[in-house]
Design a protein around this motif. Structure first.
Motif, short mmCIF file in Angstrom:
data_model
loop_
_atom_site.label_atom_id
_atom_site.label_comp_id
_atom_site.label_asym_id
_atom_site.label_seq_id
_atom_site.Cartn_x
_atom_site.Cartn_y
_atom_site.Cartn_z
N LEU A 136 0.87 -1.20 -0.13
CA LEU A 136 -0.05 0.03 0.14
C LEU A 136 1.00 1.39 0.02
O LEU A 136 1.54 1.34 1.00
N MET A 137 0.78 1.93 -1.25
CA MET A 137 1.85 3.03 -1.31
C MET A 137 1.29 4.15 -0.78
O MET A 137 0.05 4.82 -0.77
N GLN A 138 2.05 4.98 -0.01
CA GLN A 138 1.89 6.41 0.21
C GLN A 138 2.61 7.37 -0.45
O GLN A 138 3.82 7.00 -0.67
N THR A 139 2.28 8.47 -0.25
CA THR A 139 3.08 9.84 -0.85
C THR A 139 4.23 10.05 0.29
O THR A 139 4.15 9.48 1.20
N ILE A 140 5.15 10.93 -0.43
CA ILE A 140 6.08 11.40 0.60
C ILE A 140 5.54 12.19 1.65
O ILE A 140 5.88 11.99 2.90
N ASP A 141 4.25 13.00 1.61
CA ASP A 141 3.45 13.33 2.80
C ASP A 141 2.83 12.35 3.77
O ASP A 141 2.21 12.89 4.54
N GLY A 142 2.60 11.14 3.28
CA GLY A 142 1.91 10.09 4.19
C GLY A 142 0.72 10.00 3.60
O GLY A 142 -0.22 9.22 4.56
N PHE A 143 0.26 10.48 2.60
CA PHE A 143 -1.20 10.28 2.15
C PHE A 143 -1.38 8.94 1.37
O PHE A 143 -0.33 8.48 0.71
N ILE A 144 -2.42 8.29 1.38
CA ILE A 144 -2.61 7.02 0.67
C ILE A 144 -2.70 7.29 -0.76
O ILE A 144 -3.37 8.30 -1.35
N SER A 145 -2.04 6.36 -1.75
CA SER A 145 -1.76 6.58 -3.01
C SER A 145 -2.40 5.58 -3.92
O SER A 145 -3.61 5.91 -4.63
N GLU A 146 -1.91 4.46 -3.83
CA GLU A 146 -2.35 3.15 -4.52
C GLU A 146 -1.57 2.02 -4.07
O GLU A 146 -0.56 2.20 -3.08
N THR A 147 -1.66 1.05 -4.84
CA THR A 147 -0.84 -0.21 -4.45
C THR A 147 0.16 -0.06 -5.77
O THR A 147 0.01 0.79 -6.54
N THR A 148 1.00 -1.17 -5.69
CA THR A 148 2.11 -1.38 -6.89
C THR A 148 1.37 -1.76 -8.17
O THR A 148 1.93 -1.55 -9.11
N ILE A 149 0.23 -2.39 -7.99
CA ILE A 149 -0.43 -2.82 -9.28
C ILE A 149 -1.77 -2.16 -9.48
O ILE A 149 -2.57 -2.53 -10.63
N ALA A 150 -2.36 -1.41 -8.55
CA ALA A 150 -3.86 -1.03 -8.75
C ALA A 150 -4.31 0.30 -7.96
O ALA A 150 -3.55 0.67 -7.08
N ASN A 151 -5.39 0.88 -8.19
CA ASN A 151 -5.77 1.86 -7.41
C ASN A 151 -6.67 1.38 -6.16
O ASN A 151 -7.32 0.04 -6.41
N ILE A 152 -7.01 2.20 -5.23
CA ILE A 152 -7.74 1.71 -4.20
C ILE A 152 -8.85 2.40 -3.83
O ILE A 152 -8.81 3.71 -3.84
N PHE A 153 -9.90 1.93 -3.10
CA PHE A 153 -11.07 2.47 -2.85
C PHE A 153 -11.51 1.93 -1.17
O PHE A 153 -10.85 0.90 -0.89
N TRP A 154 -12.24 2.61 -0.46
CA TRP A 154 -12.86 2.00 0.70
C TRP A 154 -14.03 2.49 0.88
O TRP A 154 -14.50 3.64 0.36
N VAL A 155 -14.85 1.94 1.74
CA VAL A 155 -16.16 2.50 2.24
C VAL A 155 -16.34 2.48 3.59
O VAL A 155 -16.10 1.59 4.37
N LYS A 156 -16.95 3.47 4.16
CA LYS A 156 -17.39 3.58 5.54
C LYS A 156 -18.78 4.17 5.55
O LYS A 156 -19.12 5.21 4.88
N GLY A 157 -19.61 3.31 6.17
CA GLY A 157 -21.05 3.59 6.19
C GLY A 157 -21.67 3.53 4.59
O GLY A 157 -21.36 2.79 3.96
#
Length: 293
Positions: free
Chosen positions: A175-196
């Motif tokens: 799970l890749m993060q930016t230099i500033d520590g934000f979630i970016s992507e994985t090495t092979i895919a884009n990522i999503f998540w759901v809350k409520g």
């Protein structure tokens, strides 16, 4: 039906896979000076094939490569159809990789008249993919200001090191993060998540590759009017508070994530199931048969 993986397209011709030879002085070998695209075919049909080729051409333009007629969309379609037929892959799903690279001498500045070469490979696509486990790594996503993230460059050292580190931590992918520590992507895919009832995904300012499948998923979410969705900058704790997590790319489509840093998530979450069904319907409605010109 038994299939063969012994054939490739090399500079426009079908040839045995062990025959093409890339010179040691190739810039593709020495520096990773090239572009690639990976996609999935469905029993001889493609989905948004034009978008993949447009991104390939965009990457070549960034690198200053000339797009020869053999790499125009009509010519590539015909070559791909012939390769799938030769590999006995027209009646099943296949994973296709298109690779373009440049010859030349040592030194980072390429010569203006360097020869361009390309290959197309095809292999059987698995019927199912297992739900992956993700691990955060110390390796950070290369900022888009350093290397444009709008295309897929051949030099994937950053992803390779991240994937190695993830494996050492028990993950299937990083799970890749930016230099500033934000979630970016994985090495092979884009990522999503759901809350409520809200779906989240990193926005393009997070140095991610804005994937073609990601765009489809966003379009499905927006048209459904069933969920709220937000693109933004999110730290890891925001994702870890989710009800469910999934990744998407052109080969794996929409795929639930089982764990992130050993934290379990619901792989049978109804939002994931519905998105998978809607994506399947989308690609059935938008699949185009590779026809002979």
């Amino acid at each position: 039906m038994k299939t063969s993986n012994n054939w490739v397209i090399f500079d426009g011709n079908i040839t045995p896979a062990n025959r093409p030879v890339v010179p040691v002085v190739s810039r593709g070998l020495m520096y990773g000076d090239g572009i690639f695209e990976t996609l999935r075919t469905y029993k001889g049909k493609t989905v948004l094939f034009e978008d993949h080729i447009a991104r390939l051409h965009s990457g070549m333009c960034i690198l200053g490569m000339k797009v020869d007629p053999e790499l125009k969309i009509g010519a590539i379609k015909e070559q791909l159809r012939k390769l799938l037929k030769k590999q006995q892959l027209l009646s099943t799903d296949a994973i296709v990789r298109m690779q373009v690279w440049r010859d030349g001498q040592r030194g980072y500045h390429p010569q203006d008249k360097s020869d361009i070469h390309y290959s197309i490979t095809a292999s059987v696509c698995p019927d199912n993919f297992s739900t992956p486990t993700l691990a955060t790594v110390d390796r950070r996503r290369v900022p888009s200001r350093s290397i444009p993230s709008s295309v897929k460059f051949t030099n994937g050292i950053n992803y390779i090191l991240a994937a190695q580190e993830a494996a050492e931590r028990g993950g299937d992918d990083a799970l890749m993060q930016t230099i500033d520590g934000f979630i970016s992507e994985t090495t092979i895919a884009n990522i999503f998540w759901v809350k409520g009832n809200t779906i989240f995904t990193p926005d393009e300012e997070c140095d991610l590759i804005p994937g073609i499948t990601r765009n489809i998923v966003l379009e499905i979410i927006e048209k459904s009017n069933r969920w709220k969705y937000k693109e933004g900058k999110y730290y890891l704790d925001h994702l870890l508070d989710a009800d469910a997590v999934w990744i998407c790319n052109s080969v794996r489509e929409v795929l639930a994530v089982e764990t992130v840093n050993n934290q379990d998530f619901a792989v049978d979450h109804p939002v994931i199931g519905e998105l998978q069904n809607r994506y399947t319907q989308f690609r059935r409605d938008n699949g185009n048969l590779l026809k002979r010109n």
